[in-house]
Design a protein around this motif. Structure first.
Motif, PDB file in Angstrom:
ATOM      1  N   LEU A 209       0.845  -1.147   0.143  1.00 47.68           N
ATOM      2  CA  LEU A 209      -0.028  -0.079   0.074  1.00 47.68           C
ATOM      3  C   LEU A 209       0.957   1.248   0.057  1.00 47.68           C
ATOM      4  CD1 LEU A 209      -2.587   1.625   0.191  1.00 47.68           C
ATOM      5  CD2 LEU A 209      -2.493   1.165   2.648  1.00 47.68           C
ATOM      6  N   LEU A 210       2.007   1.441   0.641  1.00 47.80           N
ATOM      7  CA  LEU A 210       2.825   2.493   0.859  1.00 47.80           C
ATOM      8  C   LEU A 210       3.436   2.710  -0.437  1.00 47.80           C
ATOM      9  CD1 LEU A 210       3.919   2.170   4.629  1.00 47.80           C
ATOM     10  CD2 LEU A 210       1.964   3.545   3.738  1.00 47.80           C
ATOM     11  N   ARG A 211       3.864   1.551  -0.885  1.00 42.29           N
ATOM     12  CA  ARG A 211       4.585   1.706  -2.357  1.00 42.29           C
ATOM     13  C   ARG A 211       3.685   2.061  -3.333  1.00 42.29           C
ATOM     14  NH1 ARG A 211       5.701  -3.787  -2.731  1.00 42.29           N
ATOM     15  NH2 ARG A 211       7.512  -3.599  -1.690  1.00 42.29           N
ATOM     16  N   ALA A 212       2.576   1.755  -3.304  1.00 42.14           N
ATOM     17  CA  ALA A 212       1.546   2.107  -4.180  1.00 42.14           C
ATOM     18  C   ALA A 212       1.193   3.709  -3.840  1.00 42.14           C
ATOM     19  CB  ALA A 212       0.238   1.479  -4.061  1.00 42.14           C
ATOM     20  N   GLN A 213       0.921   3.954  -2.598  1.00 43.76           N
ATOM     21  CA  GLN A 213       0.507   5.486  -2.281  1.00 43.76           C
ATOM     22  C   GLN A 213       1.606   6.544  -3.140  1.00 43.76           C
ATOM     23  OE1 GLN A 213      -1.510   6.996   1.203  1.00 43.76           O
ATOM     24  NE2 GLN A 213       0.757   6.993   1.720  1.00 43.76           N
ATOM     25  N   GLN A 214       2.740   6.089  -2.768  1.00 41.01           N
ATOM     26  CA  GLN A 214       3.887   6.735  -3.433  1.00 41.01           C
ATOM     27  C   GLN A 214       3.857   7.133  -4.887  1.00 41.01           C
ATOM     28  OE1 GLN A 214       7.956   5.387  -2.529  1.00 41.01           O
ATOM     29  NE2 GLN A 214       8.866   7.382  -2.529  1.00 41.01           N
ATOM     30  N   LEU A 215       3.576   6.013  -5.645  1.00 40.55           N
ATOM     31  CA  LEU A 215       3.627   5.970  -7.130  1.00 40.55           C
ATOM     32  C   LEU A 215       2.317   6.652  -7.336  1.00 40.55           C
ATOM     33  CD1 LEU A 215       4.077   4.795  -9.717  1.00 40.55           C
ATOM     34  CD2 LEU A 215       2.908   2.981  -9.355  1.00 40.55           C
ATOM     35  N   LEU A 216       1.297   6.606  -6.914  1.00 40.13           N
ATOM     36  CA  LEU A 216      -0.025   7.359  -7.288  1.00 40.13           C
ATOM     37  C   LEU A 216       0.025   8.804  -6.772  1.00 40.13           C
ATOM     38  CD1 LEU A 216      -2.737   4.691  -6.096  1.00 40.13           C
ATOM     39  CD2 LEU A 216      -1.841   5.315  -8.195  1.00 40.13           C
ATOM     40  N   HIS A 217       0.620   9.262  -5.830  1.00 41.10           N
ATOM     41  CA  HIS A 217       0.820  10.820  -5.595  1.00 41.10           C
ATOM     42  C   HIS A 217       1.838  11.217  -6.857  1.00 41.10           C
ATOM     43  CE1 HIS A 217      -1.446  10.651  -2.142  1.00 41.10           C
ATOM     44  NE2 HIS A 217      -0.475  10.355  -1.275  1.00 41.10           N
TER      45      HIS A 217
END
Length: 548
Positions: A209-217
């Motif tokens: 989730l944190l990896r994805a959040q960084q990418l999506l931001h």
């Protein structure tokens, strides 16, 4: 306008507000995470000694993008597994699988995702290729749309899958002429092997989730609807990652979670869903949506159509796809869910599934009256023209994945030849939906396809995949750039019930994205060349591009 100084002031460039009362501005002020003024030079009066002034330098400021249909935890976890995305070459798959297996000698299973059906004849790979790379450990690789799994002989053996194994009701085991499984499992058949996979740990889910959040931001996305938070039927339950992140202050995006409707159960599961809604709604997380998967996908002939698929010779078959939930029962379920305030999020890809979902919404409206539950139908690959005006009549949002509306091998080789010409012409009718007054919300379905809104915008406007030389796909269904941007901002915010986002007006949350250029000033063919320079959530910067 209050004259207490702003915390943050944007000026020096175009600001597209997505507010019909004032479409364009040139200055915007933020205080305490909220927009306090939108306008022109007069907004600069809010500059104080501690105001951070951001010079846009001609770059475009927009409301933060929102993704109305994504699988963020799943995508983030897969980034740490055997990643087959970004190529369609079978030998490159082999190289990556071998490299991953060599790098992880202690892993009992080789698990990954991202291969494309277009890479193999008929969209169906076989176990033989995997056996040459990893003969001694089981391999389980989902394709990019996650409706099929490629497995090796060892995986079939462990699952006890033989020529005598029957197909499950909601799936298919691909076989050779004598019935022997060849290593490809479609839809519900995936669980025959998938049930044996080692469990993803809570920490791996949170890391994903944190990896994805960084990418999506980094792509300008400030909020999203995760289309499968608490799964079953072989799909994962990732709700613990969201709950931990929301409780511990790690979730910087705003997330709406869709709770999975279990196909093998009936209305008795609503009590469980209500308990999950209460338990999983905290902080920046809200789980008041139910995801109902009504059909499959066209490429493996499981999308539910109103007419049969064709065979390779162009003759009608006896297969019109799969309706995973009986249409009469679907009406009952939709009515019950709507009555207790759940939003319904339908996977409806074929025109029969679209009609069945709309019929269910209509049943709920008839029984309960018009409630502010904002149902939406995702994917909408084939929509019967008779059903297009029903979206507006029923107040159902069209949740579109623009990146799919283009000529590419999966469309040209695995879809168009097997649909009759009439249904080919009904695909991804974004323009017709907009002209009918339907609310459009946009999403990516990542990790099925790229989460980058700018790539989606490019296809929505051009109906051509960025970087490809092809004729536009049904160009009469293209959107103009303003309408496409609205789907990624105000439209998705509407679906997400985030009514203080999606447009830039005073009192709204300062969820913002700055692009590195103004795409309105260049040709439509250059939209995908644009990238995100800055992303803000509640007025706090969560991403800065290296060249910003």
């Amino acid at each position: 306008m209050t004259h207490r100084p702003a915390d943050l002031l944007f000026t020096g460039g175009p600001i597209m507000t997505m507010d019909a009362a004032r479409t364009w501005a040139s200055s915007l002020a933020v205080r305490d995470g909220r927009i306090v003024a939108v306008g022109h030079d007069e907004v600069k009066d809010l500059t104080g000694p501690h105001t951070e002034v951001v010079d846009l330098r001609g770059r475009l400021l927009l409301p933060g993008f929102q993704d109305a249909h994504i699988h963020a935890v799943m995508g983030g976890v897969e980034l740490g597994q055997c990643d087959l995305t970004g190529t369609t070459a079978p030998q490159e798959y082999v190289r990556r699988i071998r490299a991953y297996a060599d790098a992880h000698p202690g892993r009992k299973w080789i698990i990954g995702s991202g291969w494309s059906m277009e890479s193999f004849e008929g969209g169906v790979p076989t176990r033989d290729l995997l056996d040459t790379v990893v003969p001694d450990r089981p391999v389980y690789l989902t394709n990019r749309d996650h409706h099929g799994a490629w497995v090796n002989t060892r995986a079939l053996e462990l699952a006890g899958i033989t020529a005598a194994t029957p197909d499950p009701e909601d799936g298919r085991i691909e076989r050779d002429a004598d019935g022997t499984p060849i290593g490809m499992l479609q839809e519900g058949a995936m669980t025959l092997v998938g049930a044996l996979l080692p469990a993803v740990t809570p920490q791996e889910r949170l890391d994903g989730l944190l990896r994805a959040q960084q990418l999506l931001h980094s792509l300008g996305i400030t909020a999203w609807q995760d289309a499968l938070v608490a799964g079953s039927d072989g799909y994962p339950d990732v709700s613990d990652a969201y709950l931990t992140a929301a409780r511990d202050g790690l979730l910087t995006a705003t997330v709406v979670g869709a709770l999975w409707w279990a196909r093998g159960r009936g209305s008795e599961q609503i009590d469980d869903l209500l308990e999950r809604r209460d338990r999983l709604t905290t902080g920046r997380l809200r789980c008041d949506t139910v995801k109902i998967m009504q059909d499959g996908v066209a490429e493996n002939f499981t999308a539910a159509m109103t007419a049969p698929y064709l065979d390779a010779c162009g003759c009608a078959t006896d297969n019109s796809g799969i309706s995973f939930i009986d249409p009469a029962a679907l009406k009952e379920y939709a009515t019950s869910l709507d009555a207790v305030g759940f939003q319904m999020h339908f996977h409806a890809l074929g025109d029969r599934a679209v009609r069945e979902a709309l019929d269910a919404v209509q049943a709920a409206r008839t029984a309960n009256g018009r409630r502010d539950t904002r149902p939406h139908l995702a994917h909408l690959q084939v929509v019967h023209p008779d059903d297009i005006p029903r979206f507006r009549t029923l107040g159902a949002t069209a949740n579109i994945q623009p990146l799919w509306a283009a000529h590419e091998p999966q469309m040209d080789d695995l879809t168009i030849p097997f649909l009759n010409p009439e249904r080919v012409s009904w695909q991804y009718p974004f323009g017709d939906l907009l002209r009918a007054g339907v609310t459009l919300a946009a999403g990516s379905d990542w990790p099925v396809s790229s989460p980058d809104p700018l790539k989606g915008l490019h296809v929505a406007v051009n109906r051509i995949v960025p970087g490809h030389e092809a004729k536009p796909f049904l160009p009469e269904q293209a959107l103009d750039l303003t309408a496409a941007l609205a789907a990624y901002t105000a439209g998705a915010a509407y679906v997400n019930h985030l009514d203080d986002t999606g447009s830039l007006r005073p009192s709204n949350r300062a969820d913002l994205v700055v692009l590195n250029r103004n795409p309105f000033e260049g040709p439509a063919e250059a939209i995908a060349d644009t990238h995100v320079a800055l992303t803000y959530v509640d007025g706090t910067r969560v991403y800065t591009a290296p060249d910003a």
